[in-house]
Design a protein around this motif. Structure first.
Motif, mmCIF file in Angstrom:
data_model
loop_
_atom_site.group_PDB
_atom_site.id
_atom_site.type_symbol
_atom_site.label_atom_id
_atom_site.label_comp_id
_atom_site.label_asym_id
_atom_site.label_seq_id
_atom_site.Cartn_x
_atom_site.Cartn_y
_atom_site.Cartn_z
ATOM 1 N N ASP A 317 -78.867 43.433 93.624
ATOM 2 C CA ASP A 317 -78.585 42.068 93.189
ATOM 3 C C ASP A 317 -77.866 41.276 94.275
ATOM 4 O O ASP A 317 -78.116 40.070 94.439
ATOM 5 C CB ASP A 317 -77.755 42.090 91.905
ATOM 6 N N ARG A 318 -76.970 41.934 94.998
ATOM 7 C CA ARG A 318 -76.260 41.243 96.078
ATOM 8 C C ARG A 318 -77.238 40.749 97.135
ATOM 9 O O ARG A 318 -77.115 39.640 97.655
ATOM 10 C CB ARG A 318 -75.240 42.185 96.744
ATOM 11 N N ILE A 319 -78.199 41.604 97.452
ATOM 12 C CA ILE A 319 -79.175 41.236 98.479
ATOM 13 C C ILE A 319 -80.104 40.136 97.971
ATOM 14 O O ILE A 319 -80.387 39.163 98.683
ATOM 15 C CB ILE A 319 -79.991 42.464 98.918
ATOM 16 N N VAL A 320 -80.580 40.276 96.742
ATOM 17 C CA VAL A 320 -81.522 39.305 96.173
ATOM 18 C C VAL A 320 -80.914 37.905 96.118
ATOM 19 O O VAL A 320 -81.583 36.902 96.403
ATOM 20 C CB VAL A 320 -81.968 39.755 94.764
ATOM 21 N N THR A 321 -79.641 37.824 95.765
ATOM 22 C CA THR A 321 -79.004 36.512 95.597
ATOM 23 C C THR A 321 -78.396 35.970 96.890
ATOM 24 O O THR A 321 -77.923 34.836 96.920
ATOM 25 C CB THR A 321 -77.903 36.586 94.523
ATOM 26 N N ALA A 322 -78.404 36.764 97.951
ATOM 27 C CA ALA A 322 -77.812 36.309 99.214
ATOM 28 C C ALA A 322 -78.652 35.191 99.830
ATOM 29 O O ALA A 322 -79.878 35.301 99.904
ATOM 30 C CB ALA A 322 -77.702 37.481 100.190
ATOM 31 N N PRO A 323 -78.020 34.115 100.287
ATOM 32 C CA PRO A 323 -78.764 33.011 100.918
ATOM 33 C C PRO A 323 -79.107 33.321 102.372
ATOM 34 O O PRO A 323 -78.710 32.611 103.294
ATOM 35 C CB PRO A 323 -77.783 31.839 100.806
ATOM 36 N N LEU A 324 -79.850 34.404 102.554
ATOM 37 C CA LEU A 324 -80.231 34.859 103.889
ATOM 38 C C LEU A 324 -81.725 34.663 104.076
ATOM 39 O O LEU A 324 -82.521 35.071 103.234
ATOM 40 C CB LEU A 324 -79.867 36.330 104.064
ATOM 41 N N ARG A 325 -82.102 34.042 105.181
ATOM 42 C CA ARG A 325 -83.518 33.846 105.487
ATOM 43 C C ARG A 325 -83.895 34.708 106.683
ATOM 44 O O ARG A 325 -83.235 34.653 107.727
ATOM 45 C CB ARG A 325 -83.805 32.379 105.802
ATOM 46 N N LEU A 326 -84.930 35.482 106.520
ATOM 47 C CA LEU A 326 -85.431 36.340 107.588
ATOM 48 C C LEU A 326 -86.739 35.743 108.101
ATOM 49 O O LEU A 326 -87.733 35.711 107.377
ATOM 50 C CB LEU A 326 -85.655 37.763 107.067
#
Length: 484
Positions: A317-326
């Protein structure tokens, strides 16, 4: 004021002056009739202009110094449709800048001295300009009209260029769309400059008040980083270019991804990671390995056991909701293409808090740089990244490759001079961090598992060494003393 019927004498101005742009009949199929008149007649419209407004601006500037002051805040000179008007404007501003009085007589004398009086219509035309405007008080209003007409002409020119690209026989759709977006976004950026963006006329009173406000806001620790000692030393803020340099396999990508992961996952701030070396699946493998502390080897083999799946479930969940763009650009990317995407994000109010690029030397040179030597290309890329940081007011992190000089010395500790192919990388960067691991060269070293983050350049503070733990199997760098 009622605009006069547009005049369009041949030979005046640039692409949109002189004869109307005509499109051959065989190339007009599919072009909407509304684009420039009926398709059967071609593009035969006269570009937007307001000759009365241009004349009123120049007349007002000859009547009042205050009018000149107001107009130069709005116009630079190239916005005039009629070349003669641009010439007159530039001479007026030159005279004003030199402290010379400006009126029809002095202006005519200066134009005569420069050999341009005949080109602008003679001294009589200067008097006509003054007589055509009842008062100088509205000069800024007329200047805004002139500027708006110029903006419309620029939009038309951009559209015409895009249309021509699309009609090219060997056009690549993806390249046309990318170039079109870049052209239009750059156009919008040129319209969003605002008043005195560079601060030419800002008094020190304004600057000291800004400084006092910053100080009153309290301590600014800079951009959150996973290593407190490095964060404290750098104090990275928007506008900075930070270069992380090392030999291949030293941990540059690990460090960059750690910074972006910490920013987005831990602090919930938007971050963007542009990879020119790894596929998106590889980046995800590293991200999950670091966050869940699952060995990369097991992830790559798709051999997670039950305990590892539980670790993954805890962080999902932490990863899914993180505002990180790859971002993995197919075919590579240039600095202008990065700029166009940042501009789009800015318009959509989605700019990241930081941008990372992995890595600098494999950014594609701009088309205009082709034919130059490699050093010049890398110099331009380094300067371009710094310009992006300043233009969009965000920190930019870029990995960079070190030369083989490091491996040929008795001491393998890297130096700034080892930066490969360009001295401009060091010059453009606000901070340069050199990565060094003893076990990279001596696997049995007593310092195995450690990595030195050597701050070799730091415009905002001290240089020094921050030693961290390198957990390669988890694609992770951690502060020393942290519980592994």
């Amino acid at each position: 004021m009622t605009s006069m019927t547009p005049q369009n004498p041949a030979g005046e101005g640039s692409l949109f002056d002189g004869d109307p742009v005509m499109v051959p009949a065989q190339d007009r199929q599919g072009i909407p009739e509304t684009f420039g008149g009926a398709a059967s007649e071609g593009f035969d419209r006269v570009p937007p202009q307001d000759r009365d407004a241009e004349e009123s601006v120049l007349g007002g500037m000859q009547l009042s110094k205050d009018a000149i002051t107001e107009v130069v805040e709005i116009l630079k000179g190239h916005e005039f449709y009629k070349p003669a008007h641009e010439t007159i404007y530039r001479v007026i501003t030159d005279m004003y800048g030199e402290g010379e009085p400006v009126d029809p007589i002095t202006l005519a004398a200066e134009l005569t001295k420069r050999g341009e009086i005949t080109k602008v219509g003679g001294a009589a035309y200067l008097h006509t300009l003054v007589q055509s405007v009842p008062t100088a008080a509205n000069a800024s209003y007329y200047a805004e009209i002139v500027r708006d007409k110029w903006k419309l002409r620029q939009a038309i020119e951009a559209g015409t260029t895009v249309t021509a690209m699309g009609y090219a026989q060997d056009a690549d759709p993806a390249e046309v769309i990318e170039a079109s977006a870049a052209r239009l976004l750059a156009l919008q950026a040129s319209f969003d400059m605002g008043k005195d963006p560079a601060g030419w006329d800002a008094p020190m009173q304004d600057r000291i008040e800004e400084w006092e406000d910053d100080q009153a806001a309290g301590e600014d620790p800079g951009l959150p980083m996973p290593w407190e000692d490095l964060q404290s030393m750098l104090g990275t803020v928007p506008g900075h270019l930070v270069v992380l340099a090392g030999r291949p396999g030293m941990g540059k990508s690990v460090a960059l991804l750690d910074i972006m992961r910490h920013l987005a996952v831990v602090h919930g701030r938007p971050a963007a990671f542009v990879s020119l070396e790894m596929a998106r699946r590889q980046i995800m493998n590293r991200l999950i390995a670091a966050e869940a502390e699952i060995p990369q080897h097991d992830i790559r083999k798709r051999a997670l056991d039950q305990a590892q799946w539980k670790k993954y479930d805890k962080v999902r969940d932490r990863i899914v909701t993180a505002p990180l763009r790859l971002i993995v650009p197919p075919g590579g990317i240039t600095v202008p293409q990065i700029r166009s995407n940042l501009r789009r994000w800015q318009i959509e109010d989605r700019l990241p808090a930081a941008l990372a690029v992995d890595y600098l030397q494999i950014i594609k040179p701009d088309v205009q740089g082709r034919g130059g030597n490699r050093t010049n290309e890398v110099d331009a890329i380094a300067r371009g990244l710094k310009e992006l940081a300043l233009e969009f007011d965000l920190p930019v992190f870029a990995a960079a490759q070190l030369s083989r000089q490091t491996t040929g010395r008795d001491s393998k500790v890297p130096q700034l001079s080892d930066l490969r192919e360009s001295g401009e990388i060091e010059q453009a960067a606000d901070a340069v961090i050199l990565l060094h691991r003893e076990d990279y060269y001596e696997p049995e070293s007593e310092r195995a598992g450690e990595i030195d983050l050597i701050v070799a350049k730091n415009r905002e503070g001290n240089t020094g060494i921050v030693t961290c733990g390198f957990r390669g199997r988890f694609s992770k760098i951690e502060a020393m003393g942290q519980d592994y």
